[in-house]
Enzyme design. Sequence first.
Site, short mmCIF file in Angstrom:
data_model
loop_
_atom_site.label_atom_id
_atom_site.label_comp_id
_atom_site.label_asym_id
_atom_site.label_seq_id
_atom_site.Cartn_x
_atom_site.Cartn_y
_atom_site.Cartn_z
N ARG A 238 7.05 -8.29 5.35
CA ARG A 238 7.10 -7.56 4.09
C ARG A 238 7.71 -8.47 3.03
O ARG A 238 8.66 -9.22 3.30
CB ARG A 238 7.92 -6.27 4.22
CG ARG A 238 7.19 -5.13 4.90
CD ARG A 238 6.01 -4.63 4.09
NE ARG A 238 5.36 -3.45 4.65
CZ ARG A 238 4.30 -3.47 5.45
NH1 ARG A 238 3.81 -4.66 5.84
NH2 ARG A 238 3.75 -2.35 5.88
N GLU A 267 2.69 -6.05 -5.31
CA GLU A 267 1.31 -6.07 -4.83
C GLU A 267 0.50 -5.02 -5.58
O GLU A 267 0.95 -3.88 -5.70
CB GLU A 267 1.26 -5.80 -3.32
CG GLU A 267 1.93 -6.88 -2.49
CD GLU A 267 1.81 -6.65 -0.99
OE1 GLU A 267 1.19 -5.63 -0.58
OE2 GLU A 267 2.33 -7.47 -0.21
N HIS A 286 -2.09 -10.12 1.44
CA HIS A 286 -1.73 -9.06 2.39
C HIS A 286 -2.94 -8.67 3.24
O HIS A 286 -3.36 -7.51 3.29
CB HIS A 286 -1.18 -7.83 1.67
CG HIS A 286 -0.32 -6.96 2.55
ND1 HIS A 286 0.69 -6.17 2.06
CD2 HIS A 286 -0.33 -6.76 3.90
CE1 HIS A 286 1.27 -5.51 3.06
NE2 HIS A 286 0.66 -5.85 4.18
#
Length: 319
Positions: A238, A267, A286
């Site tokens: 993360r 993000e 991601h």
Amino acid sequence: MDRLKIVVPGDAPPQIQGSHHLKRLEPYGDVVIHKDRPETDAEKICRAKNADILINSRGMVKWYADVLKQLPNLKLISLCSIGTDMIDLETAKQQGIVVCNQPGRTAPVVAEHSFGLMFALAKRTAYMTQFLKTGKWPRMNNIYLQGKTLGIIGTGHIGSEMARLAHAIGMNVIAWTYNPTAEKTNKLRIRYVQLEDLLRMSDVVSLHIKLTDDSYHLIGERELAMMKSDALLINVARGKIIDTNALVQALNNGYISGAAIDVFDQEPLPKDHPLLSCEQVILTPHCADMTPEGVDLLNEGVVDNVVAFLENKPRNVVV
């Protein structure tokens, strides 16, 4: 009897839309898929207000207290992820909402991505490509990984698989986790050390822990200063586990040799994000589990969790 309403509130980029696994839900209820991402809390509430079940296919769609408290019909949130940081779990518990995730389901897929990032960074692929495209012929030493030390932070499913892959190419593996066990020491052929020792000893540091209050900014200015000047940092966990400003400073000042990042503190990544200006970085959006195999595994798992819940056999329950 009214049919259940099962809602996918924001499937963008596409994850579960078109999946054959959704057909298994037809006997239980009607599935509504929103193919764009809700931009506001009001929009989330509008989409989910009559839902009995949410399939949260994208972690960027977040469900915090103010929204969850306005969804009185909601009984289950089934996640297409291992991580649960997009859900206010305490509020979900108070509201009687069951939350299910998918621990370890795509661990081999994510670990392979992390392993690939390590190689790409060690061989300076992005850096070399950038210069070759401008007509230059750069010279910079690559990093030979065999015989080097990999420090794994977090030895859950993904970290364990990363250890296996590293052993396969002859790397020495050390690790740190909140709860080390002798069983894992033997099974993974690793040595647990203190976090400070791991940072000082490792040629590559790879992050595989979940985001919690304890792990927020676990890697900051102090920790980066402990690392070798030629060390590499990998993060597929993360974004907020790393203090981004400290990482940018460490990269720009040459305190570490490079970083490969799949997860970010913001993000999608804004155009002015400071990591974009760093030279020795590999960045991916991601997408560590975004292979056809990984997508299918997650879609199958999220439906499995819904069916298990509806048949009074809930599984992978977080709260």
